[in-house]
Design an enzyme around this catalytic site. Sequence first.
Site, mmCIF file in Angstrom:
data_model
loop_
_atom_site.group_PDB
_atom_site.id
_atom_site.type_symbol
_atom_site.label_atom_id
_atom_site.label_comp_id
_atom_site.label_asym_id
_atom_site.label_seq_id
_atom_site.Cartn_x
_atom_site.Cartn_y
_atom_site.Cartn_z
ATOM 1 N NE ARG A 55 -2.220 -1.226 3.670
ATOM 2 C CZ ARG A 55 -1.810 -0.308 4.530
ATOM 3 N NH1 ARG A 55 -2.022 0.974 4.297
ATOM 4 N NH2 ARG A 55 -1.201 -0.672 5.644
ATOM 5 C CE LYS A 196 -6.374 -4.045 4.196
ATOM 6 N NZ LYS A 196 -7.127 -4.712 5.294
ATOM 7 C CG HIS A 215 -7.850 -4.286 9.949
ATOM 8 N ND1 HIS A 215 -6.529 -3.993 10.183
ATOM 9 C CD2 HIS A 215 -7.862 -5.026 8.807
ATOM 10 C CE1 HIS A 215 -5.775 -4.520 9.228
ATOM 11 N NE2 HIS A 215 -6.563 -5.160 8.390
ATOM 12 C CB SER A 233 -0.769 -6.263 6.976
ATOM 13 O OG SER A 233 -0.152 -7.126 6.059
ATOM 14 C CE LYS A 237 -6.363 -8.748 9.828
ATOM 15 N NZ LYS A 237 -4.972 -8.376 9.488
ATOM 16 C CB THR A 238 -5.068 -14.766 6.930
ATOM 17 O OG1 THR A 238 -5.530 -13.493 6.478
ATOM 18 C CG2 THR A 238 -5.500 -15.829 5.937
ATOM 19 C CG ASP A 252 -8.081 -7.991 6.224
ATOM 20 O OD1 ASP A 252 -7.278 -7.990 7.183
ATOM 21 O OD2 ASP A 252 -8.118 -7.090 5.386
ATOM 22 N NE ARG A 316 -0.562 -9.164 1.741
ATOM 23 C CZ ARG A 316 -1.190 -8.955 2.890
ATOM 24 N NH1 ARG A 316 -2.187 -9.736 3.251
ATOM 25 N NH2 ARG A 316 -0.818 -7.981 3.693
#
Length: 525
Positions: A55, A196, A215, A233, A237-238, A252, A316
């Site tokens: 990003r 995003k 988030h 990130s 989380k994933t 996410d 990713r």
Amino acid sequence: MDTKVKMDLKDILSTDKIHYNLSVPQLVEASVNRGEAILTDKGALSAETGKYTGRSPKDKFIVNEPSVQGKIAWGPVNQPMDISKFDKLYEDVLAYLEQKELYVFDGFAGAATEYRLPIRIINEYAWHNLFVRQLFVRPNTNELENLQPEFTVITVPGFEAKPEVHGTNSETFIIVSFERKVVLIGGTKYAGEMKKSIFSVMNYILPESGVLSMHCSANVGEKGDVALFFGLSGTGKTTLSTDPNRGLIGDDEHGWSEEGVFNIEGGCYAKCINLSEEKEPQIWNAIRFGSVLENVVIDDSRKADYDSAELTENTRVAYPVDFIPGAVIPGVAGHPKVIVFLTADAFGVLPPISKLTKEQAMYHFLSGYTSKLAGTERGVTEPEATFSTCFGSPFLPLNPSVYAEMLGEKITDHQAKVYLVNTGWSGGVYGVGKRMNLSYTRAMVTAAINGALDEVDYTTDSIFGLQIPKEVPGVPSEVLTPRNTWNDKEEYDRTAIDLASRFQRNFSKFSGVAKEIAQAGPVVK
């Protein structure tokens, strides 16, 4: 001006060069034929994004329109853009698109029908269109026929802005106009900007409907017990929400309404660096035809090298959530009973798991401490200590207090238990210590969710005030207290005090916070 812009966009989208809602095979075929991407040995589509592999937060703007004044938390995250500058950029982007072959996806943000946002995404690249098709909520045939987009995203990686003309900071731009209901993205091929930008839009819209936007990832057990995993990130989380013993709601972004939680998306966007079939089998097996790899090194035999960071650490993969066995479709469930705050502590001083009081939960939610991991943003090449309010400040248009107060109310209303989990370093700082063993972290999270941590004794950390369990099933007790894992105990003490001081300095920027919350943080004597 408004009429002209809307008419021009309509005219552009009515030509025979526009491809609407193509199937996965059609988009894969187009991506390969146009030289945008290649197929791997597993059938996944693989693309590279050039110099932008993460990003670009300094290139994000919100148009300073009358309807948003007094609502937006203006600052480095939410930079204002003059309406006239946006109009000029908008016109120039439309002129750029006039002769282009374009790909259009129509779908939804939000799995709960009463809160979902109909969206249209217009892409210059076919592989970008496959990305958003897999990431957002895909309508059925009847829904598609009746879908009227309320927000439009236009992505033009090949168009570069001129800062002196368009009011941007560089050739790259990610701009939201809440009055026009348009997002413009250009000068970057990084697909995560599309994902995003819609999340930022939902973070503005949902609270107005009394829904907390978050988030976080979410999963649910056989008994309907929902767990949330907050974190930036790279904090896990994933990985941690993708549990073979629980149903995945989403990885996410979620909303928490009066009815329960729901996924804002219809897909997952997982990090691939050091991915292995042994440690993360569900994500590994989701990488197949229909998934989109981003910046993963592919060898001559079309095999992916997940251990390579040659292009970026921020490798990713995007895939539909139903590529995960047992995923909850649609992504809707009840109220959470357990909330996990994930942090990747590069200082190596926070405990691998600790229980929080409600006041501590509010303190750590507002603090949002973690380490930015390499590749997630431009210029980040190794972990950096950072504080991201609500574990997602880059995507929050409103004042953080809006989200924090809503979370506090929901913790109270639904008696949710909150834990802080460090997925970062143990035994020393980054470069000295080692990253927390994933199997231990999974065991600790499982114990928090199934209630095993309700039955153990705790000790209180003298600096951070956190309640550390003395034992966790399946985890060596010596790793639970971080000071015990350091060879140099005095160096640990100095480092812990340094981090505690950082917490205090960061929290001093908040005004009007209740005294009991402000005093729930670390204490430096």
